[in-house]
Design an enzyme around this catalytic site. Structure first.
Site, PDB file in Angstrom:
ATOM      1  N   GLU A   1       0.853  -1.202   0.089  1.00 53.95           N
ATOM      2  CA  GLU A   1       0.044  -0.172  -0.080  1.00 53.95           C
ATOM      3  C   GLU A   1       0.829   1.213   0.095  1.00 53.95           C
ATOM      4  O   GLU A   1       0.512   2.185  -0.788  1.00 53.95           O
ATOM      5  CB  GLU A   1      -0.912   0.216   1.238  1.00 53.95           C
ATOM      6  CG  GLU A   1      -1.739   1.125   1.530  1.00 53.95           C
ATOM      7  CD  GLU A   1      -2.473   1.170   2.797  1.00 53.95           C
ATOM      8  OE1 GLU A   1      -2.580   2.359   3.177  1.00 53.95           O
ATOM      9  OE2 GLU A   1      -2.648   0.284   3.473  1.00 53.95           O
TER      10      GLU A   1
ATOM     11  N   ASP B   1       0.879   3.743  -3.128  1.00 54.36           N
ATOM     12  CA  ASP B   1       0.347   5.301  -2.961  1.00 54.36           C
ATOM     13  C   ASP B   1       1.562   5.962  -3.623  1.00 54.36           C
ATOM     14  O   ASP B   1       0.897   7.016  -4.504  1.00 54.36           O
ATOM     15  CB  ASP B   1       0.437   5.539  -1.352  1.00 54.36           C
ATOM     16  CG  ASP B   1       0.021   6.971  -1.157  1.00 54.36           C
ATOM     17  OD1 ASP B   1      -0.955   7.306  -1.527  1.00 54.36           O
ATOM     18  OD2 ASP B   1       0.829   7.656  -0.278  1.00 54.36           O
TER      19      ASP B   1
ATOM     20  N   ASP C   1      -7.297   1.309   0.543  1.00 53.87           N
ATOM     21  CA  ASP C   1      -5.906   0.801   0.869  1.00 53.87           C
ATOM     22  C   ASP C   1      -5.457  -0.446   0.041  1.00 53.87           C
ATOM     23  O   ASP C   1      -4.345  -0.611  -0.514  1.00 53.87           O
ATOM     24  CB  ASP C   1      -5.889   0.472   2.324  1.00 53.87           C
ATOM     25  CG  ASP C   1      -5.919   1.560   3.208  1.00 53.87           C
ATOM     26  OD1 ASP C   1      -5.693   2.798   2.620  1.00 53.87           O
ATOM     27  OD2 ASP C   1      -5.918   1.505   4.520  1.00 53.87           O
TER      28      ASP C   1
ATOM     29  N   GLU D   1      -4.474   0.694  -3.420  1.00 51.54           N
ATOM     30  CA  GLU D   1      -3.206   0.914  -3.594  1.00 51.54           C
ATOM     31  C   GLU D   1      -2.162  -0.047  -3.504  1.00 51.54           C
ATOM     32  O   GLU D   1      -1.056   0.001  -4.194  1.00 51.54           O
ATOM     33  CB  GLU D   1      -2.758   2.040  -2.260  1.00 51.54           C
ATOM     34  CG  GLU D   1      -3.710   3.450  -2.557  1.00 51.54           C
ATOM     35  CD  GLU D   1      -3.352   4.395  -1.344  1.00 51.54           C
ATOM     36  OE1 GLU D   1      -3.194   5.579  -1.733  1.00 51.54           O
ATOM     37  OE2 GLU D   1      -3.177   3.769  -0.261  1.00 51.54           O
TER      38      GLU D   1
END
Length: 195
Positions: free
Chosen positions: A11, A15, A84, A87
């Protein structure tokens, strides 16, 4: 579950890859736009609700491995978990196929839906601007708690303009329910200008 067995590291990486891909897209798509406006545009694409919508578009919740409590508490439908996980998928694609593959995935599921993602972020301000542009117009929300499975809170917001009900929205918080009602009203009224 050991913390190294979760998707938090993926994640974290996803991101960063997502932010870079969106930044690159905006940089080339808007060559005369200043840094502050580019940052605002990026934030309208990279936020929990938008990523939740992207995750739902690929039914990501169906493939999550969750603890018993989270699974029983509707974790597969929680926007924070889904965003989440989305990502994390980007991070995994980056590790497996490199930036070009990750960029292609992001283009398909985020960038190609840029208007929709921006509307999700700016719905309340757009409907507010619309109402302010009308003479003697009043905008208000009525929010109440509704029954939800398990112990999860759920709220319903109704959006009224001049005491006429225009739309409804639900969410896990009062704020998200209002935002969803505003987005619905924007669609009904064909309001999409987020520039």
């Amino acid at each position: 579950m050991c913390r190294y067995e979760s998707n938090q590291r993926l994640e974290f990486l996803g991101d960063a890859v997502l932010e870079l891909a969106i930044s690159e897209y905006l940089y080339h798509e808007h060559p005369r736009v200043e840094e502050g406006e580019l940052t605002r545009k990026r934030s309208s694409l990279v936020f929990e609700t938008a990523l939740d919508v992207c995750a739902r578009s690929i039914a990501l919740g169906d493939y999550l491995y969750l603890g018993k409590g989270e699974d029983a508490g509707s974790g597969r439908n929680k926007p924070s978990i889904l965003s989440d996980a989305f990502e994390a998928v980007i991070g995994a694609i980056y590790l497996d196929g490199g930036f070009d593959e990750a960029r292609r995935f992001i283009k398909t599921f985020v960038i190609n839906n840029v208007d929709e993602m921006s509307l999700l972020r700016d719905g309340k301000s757009l409907i507010q601007k619309y109402v302010q542009s009308m003479h003697e117009s009043d905008l208000r929300y009525e929010v109440d708690e509704i029954a939800a499975p398990g112990h999860a809170e759920r709220f319903r917001a109704r959006l009224f303009i001049n005491d006429k009900l225009y739309s409804e929205g639900t969410g896990q918080s009062k704020k998200s329910a209002e935002q969803n009602a505003a987005v619905a009203a924007c669609r009904i009224l064909n309001i999409s200008n987020v520039s």
